[in-house]
Design an enzyme around this catalytic site. Structure first.
Site, PDB file in Angstrom:
ATOM      1  CB  VAL A  51       8.090  -2.174  13.819  1.00 43.92           C
ATOM      2  CG1 VAL A  51       6.913  -2.799  14.542  1.00 43.92           C
ATOM      3  CG2 VAL A  51       7.664  -0.891  13.119  1.00 43.92           C
ATOM      4  CB  ALA A  96      12.209  -6.645  15.526  1.00 40.40           C
ATOM      5  CE  LYS A  97      11.626  -7.728   7.381  1.00 35.56           C
ATOM      6  NZ  LYS A  97      11.852  -9.169   7.152  1.00 35.56           N
ATOM      7  N   GLY A  98      12.657  -3.612  10.176  1.00 37.10           N
ATOM      8  CA  GLY A  98      12.975  -2.214   9.935  1.00 37.10           C
ATOM      9  C   GLY A  98      12.980  -1.925   8.455  1.00 37.10           C
ATOM     10  CG  ASP A 137      13.672  -8.122   4.174  1.00 41.84           C
ATOM     11  OD1 ASP A 137      13.444  -9.320   4.376  1.00 41.84           O
ATOM     12  OD2 ASP A 137      12.854  -7.371   3.593  1.00 41.84           O
TER      13      ASP A 137
END
Ligand code: NAD
Length: 409
Positions: A51, A96-98, A137
């Site tokens: 995202v 952003a992140k996934g 993460d």
């Protein structure tokens, strides 16, 4: 929670309603299927996400999480927090992140590698040094980043170290990245204690989560001389009123063992539900989001909550802690050391020139303590909790960038 926080701060700031509505949405979300042939010959299909919340101030930046609880809404919230974190530190990056919905402990190393490489291939068009730079993460590490870097580089036909941060040093990682989140937390805590005239060395600390973030902050504070009364992992907590030997516990953890199995005279095992009621000076949630809620906030008995995890405190719990005069150092400030040194790694990769640890830590301290000073000043000037002060700074910068760029077309 992430959207509620935007509303709360927008009201205080009187933020333009168009910009507020814009910032509550994410720019893009990609949902991908990851079919993996398991070692036993059976096909399993996992779901993954990447995202971009807001890339108005620069390319997206944010970690990749492997966990059975990962879902699109969680990744959207985490991406949103990354926007504020980068903005608060004034880094030229967006949020952003996934994540992949998987329990990596149930996968062999080969299965994990195949999963990572297929996930990378599926999101390859929306990542890259100029677009979005992932990082580790929860449940991902330098090895996972190395597989991502290799998959991306193989597809491009050239080495592209700047596509991810948190890589092994041997392939373009930065010294000090692994410890950066914990080190940044320490600098912020030290700065806050100076303001409040607390002696950090004589403080009692409890830490929820004993992974990268929890382990490093425990190690740094223990080495500094503070007393760590309790730490916990997913299996439960361990407590000693005389303080724990953190080095010994880290050694245990590094052998892949859990805290529930550690035995020592005078060490007491405690359940995760009673953990937050231990009386202490500093409570550090460093596990997952939504841990301090209206249900347990009342039991908390400390002076400072230092948010190592992202989103560990719900807005309802925040109000309760505020009413008890507890200082809550918000995640977007407290744990921003990780993204800060990730930014340093990215710069080093682009320039192909690598810094020593002293420079990394000095630059980190300068940036994060400066952000802390700004937050503390606004908090005093406007008589607001630190979180709201931090959000005002972060949102204002992003809102100004949106105003300058305008809404395309
Ligand atoms: P990690 O996977 O290395 O460690 C997570 C730890 O939390 C483990 O010890 C796990 O056993 C424990 N845990 C999980 N559920 C728990 C529960 N219910 N009670 C107690 N302990 C529990 O992950 P990490 O990288 O240390 O990340 C932890 C948090 O910090 C996450 O919210 C992450 O988004 C955030 N964060 C990480 C970084 C980073 O650089 N790694 C940077 C900023 C923020």
């Amino acid at each position: 929670m992430a959207q509620k926080q935007i509303d709360i701060v927008s009201e205080i700031m009187g933020l333009d309603s168009n910009i507020r509505r814009y910032l509550k949405r994410v720019e893009r979300s990609l949902i991908v299927s990851i079919p993996i042939m398991m070692d036993d010959g059976k096909l399993q299909i996992f779901e993954g996400y990447r995202v971009h919340h807001c890339t108005v101030r620069g390319p997206g930046k944010g970690g990749i999480r492997y966990s059975p609880e990962v879902n699109l809404d969680e990744v959207k919230a985490l991406a949103t927090w990354m926007t504020w974190k980068c903005s608060l530190l004034n880094l030229p990056l967006g949020g952003a992140k996934g994540g992949v919905c998987v329990d990596p402990r149930k996968l062999s190393k080969n299965e994990l590698e195949r999963l990572t490489r297929r996930y990378t291939s599926e999101i390859i068009n929306i990542i890259g040094p100029d677009i979005d730079i992932p990082a580790p993460d929860v449940n991902t590490n330098a090895q996972v980043m190395a597989w991502i870097m290799d998959t991306y580089s193989m597809n491009k036909g050239r080495p592209v170290p700047g596509v991810v941060t948190g890589k092994p040093i041997e392939i373009g990682g930065s010294v000090g990245r692994e410890s950066a989140t914990g080190r940044g937390m320490f600098y912020v805590l030290e700065a806050l204690c100076n303001k409040l005239n607390y002696d950090l060395k004589s403080m009692n600390i409890i830490i929820q989560g004993f992974g990268n973030v929890g382990g490093w902050i425990a190690d740094i504070l223990y080495t500094y001389g503070s007393k760590i009364l309790a730490v916990s992992d997913i299996t439960g907590g361990i407590y000693s009123e005389n303080g724990l030997d953190i080095k010994e516990l880290l050694e245990w953890r590094n052998q892949g063992k859990f805290l529930r199995d550690f035995q020592k005279t005078n060490y007491k095992h405690i359940g995760n539900d009673e953990f937050f009621s231990i009386k202490c000076d500093v409570l550090i949630p460093a596990a997952l989001e939504n841990q301090i809620t209206k249900v347990n906030a009342d039991q908390i008995n400390c002076k400072i909550v230092l948010e190592g995890a992202n989103g560990p405190t719900t807005p309802e719990a925040d109000k309760i802690l505020h009413s008890k005069s507890i200082y809550v150092v918000p995640d977007i400030l407290a744990n921003a050391g990780g993204v800060c040194v990730s930014y340093f790694e990215y710069i080093q990769d682009i320039h192909s020139y690598f810094w020593d640890l002293d420079r990394v830590n000095k630059e980190l301290k300068k940036i994060i303590v400066n952000a802390f000073e700004n937050v503390f000043t606004i908090s005093k000037e406007k008589n607001l909790p630190l979180r709201e002060a931090a959000y005002i700074i972060a949102l204002s910068r992003v809102a100004k960038a949106v105003e300058f760029r305008g809404f395309f077309p």
